[in-house]
Write a protein that holds these residues in place. Structure first.
Motif, PDB file in Angstrom:
ATOM      1  N   MET A 180     -10.040 -33.089 -24.359  1.00  0.00           N
ATOM      2  CA  MET A 180      -9.855 -32.610 -25.335  1.00  0.00           C
ATOM      3  C   MET A 180      -9.985 -33.343 -26.927  1.00  0.00           C
ATOM      4  SD  MET A 180      -6.108 -31.251 -24.208  1.00  0.00           S
ATOM      5  CE  MET A 180      -5.007 -32.215 -25.364  1.00  0.00           C
TER       6      MET A 180
ATOM      7  N   ASP B 138     -10.547 -26.995 -25.865  1.00  0.00           N
ATOM      8  CA  ASP B 138      -9.348 -26.440 -26.142  1.00  0.00           C
ATOM      9  C   ASP B 138      -8.917 -25.743 -24.917  1.00  0.00           C
ATOM     10  OD1 ASP B 138      -7.863 -25.059 -28.961  1.00  0.00           O
ATOM     11  OD2 ASP B 138      -7.537 -24.074 -26.809  1.00  0.00           O
TER      12      ASP B 138
ATOM     13  N   GLU C 222      -2.621 -29.787 -29.946  1.00  0.00           N
ATOM     14  CA  GLU C 222      -2.783 -28.731 -28.799  1.00  0.00           C
ATOM     15  C   GLU C 222      -1.585 -27.891 -28.717  1.00  0.00           C
ATOM     16  OE1 GLU C 222      -5.977 -28.247 -28.100  1.00  0.00           O
ATOM     17  OE2 GLU C 222      -5.902 -26.811 -26.420  1.00  0.00           O
TER      18      GLU C 222
ATOM     19  N   THR D   8      -2.999 -34.057 -28.449  1.00  0.00           N
ATOM     20  CA  THR D   8      -2.206 -33.447 -27.278  1.00  0.00           C
ATOM     21  C   THR D   8      -1.339 -32.521 -28.295  1.00  0.00           C
ATOM     22  OG1 THR D   8      -2.605 -35.221 -25.866  1.00  0.00           O
ATOM     23  CG2 THR D   8      -0.436 -33.798 -25.434  1.00  0.00           C
TER      24      THR D   8
ATOM     25  N   LYS E  62      -0.883 -25.456 -31.474  1.00  0.00           N
ATOM     26  CA  LYS E  62      -1.911 -24.542 -31.513  1.00  0.00           C
ATOM     27  C   LYS E  62      -1.461 -23.187 -30.523  1.00  0.00           C
ATOM     28  CE  LYS E  62      -6.040 -27.041 -31.325  1.00  0.00           C
ATOM     29  NZ  LYS E  62      -7.372 -26.946 -30.679  1.00  0.00           N
TER      30      LYS E  62
END
Ligand SMILES: [Zn+2]
Length: 426
Positions: free
Chosen positions: A55, A61, A122, A119, A125
């Motif tokens: 990542m 992603d 992510e 992390t 998101k």
């Protein structure tokens, strides 16, 4: 009511997908359907996933479809959001892995900070799919919300750079386990594949364990030497884990846990989360793989030289060469051989799952990625394990150990770290 219908439809879609993708040709359809049902109801916690490194390094992603895609070193991806859904995983430990080479180059803590941030971003998101989690209660909450809990564990105790101040800050950032070493020994703990520098844990290493107990951060004995495992069990007042290690009694590899430690983990209330890497599952595969690498070394070196400016071309040529020189890869059923063994030696209550997805170059035969996790449930069911025992292995044993570590921390919470536990070594 609308919500109920939606979640029912979601459930059907989920079952359909998993069923279609992974039912082995020779499986009993009735047993398979039963396995899916158990798997879907269960809290499933996986102890180790190395996806944060790509990542960060490869801008990967989780929304990307990673099926059939490869890391820059040529290894296949095992993880993405769709595959998470198909896996049934409720809680995944994202590994904040820092290489032991950082002991020479420096920058271990910086690297950990970067991986923690990538992390967390992510999770930000993808709020509909992921939930940032730090407690056992969070994991149960995620299950109710049909989300995957993103938990974090540090791999490589040198990341704290010999500072309990840093250890406490990592806890505050959400780190809930720390693997005391990776493959090299360092200032306060000895690793499985390196010379002993501390005869296990040094005095400071023991202090790190006590401080982790006080915080509620699980101590992870994967990668450490047997003497370090033993020292951890002497010191820890909370359950410990092996986040991604299998049983040495089945595969005599230094990354695995010997029987005498298994019985002590049973008394400690901890969990051994089984690694899926064929070299740790089956010592014959490990030997064949090493022999093949030695045999093909001249050709691989030549290819490396030929494609030194083109990693993708090297990966392709390497894969072709390996395919032309095949070795037997153990089946996913080997994972359950390790479960059988640990159950026999130390009981069902210490067994968990620690796949090592995206940290290993291949998975056992029959498994392409995390979407095939239900095969473990199926094989356990086929061998006569009860639903209760299957659910223990899939996650409930970990949940018990994690909650117990939280209780130990609560009991200790009035103890403020004194001078002694703030001591640093130069
Ligand atoms: Zn590891």
């Amino acid at each position: 009511m609308k919500n109920v219908i939606i979640s029912f439809l979601f459930m059907l879609a989920f079952i359909g997908q998993t069923f279609a993708q992974t039912m082995p040709k020779d499986a009993d359809p009735k047993l398979w359907a039963q396995a899916l049902k158990i798997h879907q109801k269960a809290i499933i916690v996986d102890g180790h996933n190395d996806i944060p490194s790509p990542m960060y390094d490869e801008d990967f992603d989780l929304a990307t479809n990673s099926v059939g895609k490869f890391h820059k070193d040529g290894d296949p991806f095992h993880t993405d959001l769709q595959r998470f859904k198909q896996s049934g995983i409720t809680g995944e430990f994202f590994s904040i892995y820092v290489s032991g080479s950082s002991l020479k180059t420096g920058g271990a803590m910086r690297r950990a900070m970067d991986l923690i941030d990538v992390t967390m971003r992510e999770v930000e998101k993808h709020p509909n799919a992921l939930l940032f989690c730090t407690t056992a209660a969070d994991i149960r909450r995620a299950k109710k919300q049909n989300k995957v809990c993103a938990l974090m564990g540090i791999e490589g105790g040198y990341v704290i750079e010999n500072s309990l101040f840093a250890l406490r800050n990592f806890y505050r950032l959400g780190i809930r386990y720390m693997t005391l070493t990776h493959n090299v020994s360092h200032d306060w703990a000895d690793a499985h594949r390196d010379e002993a520098k501390n005869n296990g844990l040094s005095d400071f290493g023991k202090e790190v364990v006590r401080e982790m107990n006080r915080l509620g951060m699980l101590v992870d004995i994967s990668h450490v030497s047997v003497k370090t495992m033993s020292d951890v069990l002497d010191v820890s007042t909370a359950p410990i884990i092996a986040s991604h290690s299998s049983a040495r009694g089945v595969a005599d590899h230094t990354r695995n846990i010997p029987d005498e430690i298994l019985t002590r983990v049973a008394k400690n209330g901890g969990v051994i989360m089984i690694n899926f890497y064929p070299a740790f599952l089956d010592i014959k595969y490990n030997a064949d793989d090493n022999a093949r690498s030695a045999r093909l070394k001249p050709q691989l070196d030549a290819l490396r030289e030929q494609f030194k400016d083109n990693q993708a071309a090297f990966n392709q040529a390497e894969s072709k060469l390996l395919a032309e020189n095949p070795i037997d890869i153990p089946s996913y059923t080997r994972i359950v051989d390790h479960i059988d063994h640990i159950k026999k030696v130390a009981g069902i209550d210490i067994i968990g799952i620690g796949s090592d997805y995206d940290g290993v170059p291949l998975l056992p035969k029959g498994m392409n990625g995390m979407e095939d996790l239900v095969l473990v449930t199926y094989e356990m069911l086929r061998r006569g394990y009860s639903e209760t025992d299957i659910r223990k292995v899939l996650g409930e044993n970990f949940m018990r150990a994690f909650a117990q570590a939280e209780t130990v921390a609560k009991i200790n919470s009035r103890k403020i770290s004194g001078e002694g536990s703030l001591k640093r070594i130069k």
